[in-house]
Design a protein around this motif. Structure first.
Motif, PDB file in Angstrom:
ATOM      1  N   THR A 156      28.093  79.172   5.282  1.00 41.24           N
ATOM      2  CA  THR A 156      28.351  78.188   6.329  1.00 41.24           C
ATOM      3  C   THR A 156      27.256  77.130   6.310  1.00 41.24           C
ATOM      4  OG1 THR A 156      27.055  79.366   8.006  1.00 41.24           O
ATOM      5  CG2 THR A 156      29.387  79.988   7.765  1.00 41.24           C
ATOM      6  N   ALA A 157      27.529  76.004   6.979  1.00 39.31           N
ATOM      7  CA  ALA A 157      26.524  74.942   7.052  1.00 39.31           C
ATOM      8  C   ALA A 157      25.258  75.461   7.733  1.00 39.31           C
ATOM      9  CB  ALA A 157      27.090  73.750   7.812  1.00 39.31           C
ATOM     10  N   GLU A 158      25.409  76.281   8.769  1.00 38.65           N
ATOM     11  CA  GLU A 158      24.237  76.807   9.471  1.00 38.65           C
ATOM     12  C   GLU A 158      23.412  77.729   8.569  1.00 38.65           C
ATOM     13  OE1 GLU A 158      22.965  79.106  13.595  1.00 38.65           O
ATOM     14  OE2 GLU A 158      25.030  78.433  13.294  1.00 38.65           O
ATOM     15  N   GLN A 159      24.072  78.575   7.791  1.00 46.46           N
ATOM     16  CA  GLN A 159      23.352  79.444   6.864  1.00 46.46           C
ATOM     17  C   GLN A 159      22.591  78.617   5.834  1.00 46.46           C
ATOM     18  OE1 GLN A 159      26.758  81.757   5.590  1.00 46.46           O
ATOM     19  NE2 GLN A 159      26.024  83.595   6.629  1.00 46.46           N
ATOM     20  N   LEU A 160      23.231  77.575   5.320  1.00 43.14           N
ATOM     21  CA  LEU A 160      22.585  76.728   4.321  1.00 43.14           C
ATOM     22  C   LEU A 160      21.422  75.952   4.929  1.00 43.14           C
ATOM     23  CD1 LEU A 160      25.792  75.414   2.534  1.00 43.14           C
ATOM     24  CD2 LEU A 160      24.047  76.874   1.502  1.00 43.14           C
ATOM     25  N   GLU A 161      21.580  75.464   6.156  1.00 45.04           N
ATOM     26  CA  GLU A 161      20.490  74.757   6.833  1.00 45.04           C
ATOM     27  C   GLU A 161      19.311  75.700   7.092  1.00 45.04           C
ATOM     28  OE1 GLU A 161      23.514  71.632   9.082  1.00 45.04           O
ATOM     29  OE2 GLU A 161      22.643  73.327  10.168  1.00 45.04           O
ATOM     30  N   GLY A 196      32.278  83.680  -7.464  1.00 39.81           N
ATOM     31  CA  GLY A 196      31.590  82.440  -7.770  1.00 39.81           C
ATOM     32  C   GLY A 196      30.207  82.377  -7.139  1.00 39.81           C
ATOM     33  N   GLU A 197      29.653  81.175  -7.077  1.00 38.16           N
ATOM     34  CA  GLU A 197      28.317  80.945  -6.530  1.00 38.16           C
ATOM     35  C   GLU A 197      28.305  81.228  -5.024  1.00 38.16           C
ATOM     36  OE1 GLU A 197      24.789  80.271  -5.295  1.00 38.16           O
ATOM     37  OE2 GLU A 197      25.169  80.198  -7.462  1.00 38.16           O
ATOM     38  N   PRO A 198      27.483  82.181  -4.556  1.00 34.67           N
ATOM     39  CA  PRO A 198      27.489  82.547  -3.128  1.00 34.67           C
ATOM     40  C   PRO A 198      27.222  81.373  -2.188  1.00 34.67           C
ATOM     41  CG  PRO A 198      26.309  84.202  -4.397  1.00 34.67           C
ATOM     42  CD  PRO A 198      26.600  83.070  -5.342  1.00 34.67           C
ATOM     43  N   ARG A 199      26.325  80.484  -2.578  1.00 33.96           N
ATOM     44  CA  ARG A 199      25.974  79.375  -1.680  1.00 33.96           C
ATOM     45  C   ARG A 199      27.160  78.446  -1.403  1.00 33.96           C
ATOM     46  NH1 ARG A 199      19.751  77.320  -2.588  1.00 33.96           N
ATOM     47  NH2 ARG A 199      18.777  79.383  -2.592  1.00 33.96           N
ATOM     48  N   TYR A 222      15.591  75.258   5.440  1.00 36.82           N
ATOM     49  CA  TYR A 222      14.377  75.247   6.260  1.00 36.82           C
ATOM     50  C   TYR A 222      13.349  76.237   5.722  1.00 36.82           C
ATOM     51  CZ  TYR A 222      11.330  76.504  10.159  1.00 36.82           C
ATOM     52  OH  TYR A 222      10.238  76.809  10.939  1.00 36.82           O
ATOM     53  N   LEU A 223      13.803  77.446   5.389  1.00 35.55           N
ATOM     54  CA  LEU A 223      12.890  78.475   4.912  1.00 35.55           C
ATOM     55  C   LEU A 223      12.364  78.155   3.511  1.00 35.55           C
ATOM     56  CD1 LEU A 223      14.620  81.761   6.157  1.00 35.55           C
ATOM     57  CD2 LEU A 223      12.721  80.509   7.184  1.00 35.55           C
ATOM     58  N   GLU A 224      13.199  77.599   2.650  1.00 40.76           N
ATOM     59  CA  GLU A 224      12.737  77.210   1.313  1.00 40.76           C
ATOM     60  C   GLU A 224      11.679  76.124   1.407  1.00 40.76           C
ATOM     61  OE1 GLU A 224      16.497  78.153  -1.687  1.00 40.76           O
ATOM     62  OE2 GLU A 224      16.291  76.154  -0.824  1.00 40.76           O
ATOM     63  N   SER A 225      11.921  75.131   2.262  1.00 43.91           N
ATOM     64  CA  SER A 225      10.959  74.048   2.435  1.00 43.91           C
ATOM     65  C   SER A 225       9.630  74.578   2.972  1.00 43.91           C
ATOM     66  CB  SER A 225      11.533  73.003   3.398  1.00 43.91           C
ATOM     67  OG  SER A 225      10.592  71.985   3.658  1.00 43.91           O
ATOM     68  N   THR A 226       9.705  75.460   3.956  1.00 47.67           N
ATOM     69  CA  THR A 226       8.495  76.050   4.532  1.00 47.67           C
ATOM     70  C   THR A 226       7.770  76.910   3.515  1.00 47.67           C
ATOM     71  OG1 THR A 226       9.601  76.090   6.683  1.00 47.67           O
ATOM     72  CG2 THR A 226       7.613  77.424   6.459  1.00 47.67           C
ATOM     73  N   ALA A 268      20.131  72.558   0.130  1.00 49.81           N
ATOM     74  CA  ALA A 268      19.686  73.856  -0.377  1.00 49.81           C
ATOM     75  C   ALA A 268      19.487  73.806  -1.890  1.00 49.81           C
ATOM     76  CB  ALA A 268      20.699  74.931  -0.012  1.00 49.81           C
ATOM     77  N   ALA A 269      20.364  73.110  -2.577  1.00 42.77           N
ATOM     78  CA  ALA A 269      20.258  73.003  -4.038  1.00 42.77           C
ATOM     79  C   ALA A 269      19.015  72.219  -4.448  1.00 42.77           C
ATOM     80  CB  ALA A 269      21.507  72.347  -4.608  1.00 42.77           C
ATOM     81  N   ASN A 270      18.665  71.193  -3.669  1.00 39.80           N
ATOM     82  CA  ASN A 270      17.546  70.322  -4.021  1.00 39.80           C
ATOM     83  C   ASN A 270      16.185  70.993  -3.895  1.00 39.80           C
ATOM     84  OD1 ASN A 270      19.214  68.184  -4.628  1.00 39.80           O
ATOM     85  ND2 ASN A 270      19.008  67.187  -2.638  1.00 39.80           N
TER      86      ASN A 270
END
Length: 280
Positions: free
Chosen positions: A232-237, A225-228, A241-245, A170-172
């Motif tokens: 959860t791993a699923e939320q971050l995944e 702190g930083e919400p991310r 996915y949405l950022e990449s799209t 997600a950070a990348n």
């Protein structure tokens, strides 16, 4: 925060001295116990800052030492540590306070002793920066605790690895998304302002977090702190996915409203696939 009685290393009788020469892991378990608990709603391993301070043989008093370390290295309340009554850690059975501002001491009455529950990562870093034999020995002990957790509870270790991978993913993608937005708007002769980046980030967060921005979700969830860091791993995944799209759709020249509608549709499809895979 609730602490459980399960330890990652075997028990031993408490030691009266804090000299670390030649002591075994069992002795370390008594001097600096590592127990299971939660920080910011996430299961993790917890270390008493007071016990760590004593084991490290630090010259400063406890209160000065812990506050300096938090300030110097940017540790975050609710992410790296929590604040609680010292007796709670000894009893291993209380709800720990996650807001330092709510700590109250009664003058002239029953004075409570304030302690900090540190994540294993924070404790390991605090030990490392002391640059003495005690610090190196305690840091090795914490590493062994992590290895013991990986061996004894492999599913939890796998969960931590998945969480880390998702967080990095997600950070990348955030910077490339901003760069794509810059390029697309420049081609249209438009300037990109900070609010345009925020709009993109908030749009995707609302899809993932049920209509809330990351900041709103953290406030509702009581997360500091930083919400991310607390997703959860699923939320971050899902976010990744949405950022990449979104980057692809920005490059294609799609307008904001078009991208938003398409991301919502693809999000529902992504969730349906995940749900189907989990029930397979």
């Amino acid at each position: 925060m609730k602490l459980e009685k399960r330890r990652l290393t075997s028990e031993a009788s408490p030691q009266s001295a804090t000299s670390l020469d030649g002591i075994s892991n069992n002795d370390f378990a008594a001097i600096v116990p590592v127990i299971s608990g939660q920080i910011g709603g996430r299961d993790t391993s917890i270390v008493s800052a007071k016990a760590l301070h004593k084991a490290l043989g630090v010259g400063n008093d406890f209160s000065t030492w812990i506050k300096l370390r938090i300030e110097e290295y940017g540790f975050v309340l609710g992410t790296d540590y929590v604040v609680f009554d010292s007796s709670d850690f000894r009893n291993q059975s209380a709800n720990f306070e996650q807001k330092a501002s709510s700590w109250v001491t009664k003058r002239g009455g029953d004075r409570r002793s304030k302690d900090y529950g540190l994540s294993l990562g924070m404790a390991k870093e605090a030990a490392m920066v002391e640059r003495n034999d005690q610090g190196r020995a305690v840091r090795r002990y914490f590493i062994q605790c992590e290895e013991a957790l990986s061996r004894s509870v492999p599913e939890i270790a796998a969960q931590y690895r998945r969480q880390l991978k998702a967080r990095i993913g997600a950070a990348n993608l955030f910077k490339p998304m901003c760069a794509a937005l810059d390029t697309a708007r420049a081609e249209q002769g438009k300037q990109t302002l900070p609010r345009h980046y925020s709009n993109e980030s908030n749009m995707i967060a609302r899809i993932v977090l049920g209509g809330l921005t990351a900041k709103q979700w953290a406030q509702v969830s009581g997360i500091a702190g930083e919400p991310r860091d607390s997703m959860t791993a699923e939320q971050l995944e899902h976010l990744t996915y949405l950022e990449s799209t979104n980057i692809t759709m920005i490059d294609m020249g799609m307008a904001y409203d078009q991208r938003k509608a398409e991301l919502i549709r693809l999000s529902q499809r992504w969730l349906a696939k995940r749900l189907g895979a989990n029930h397979a």
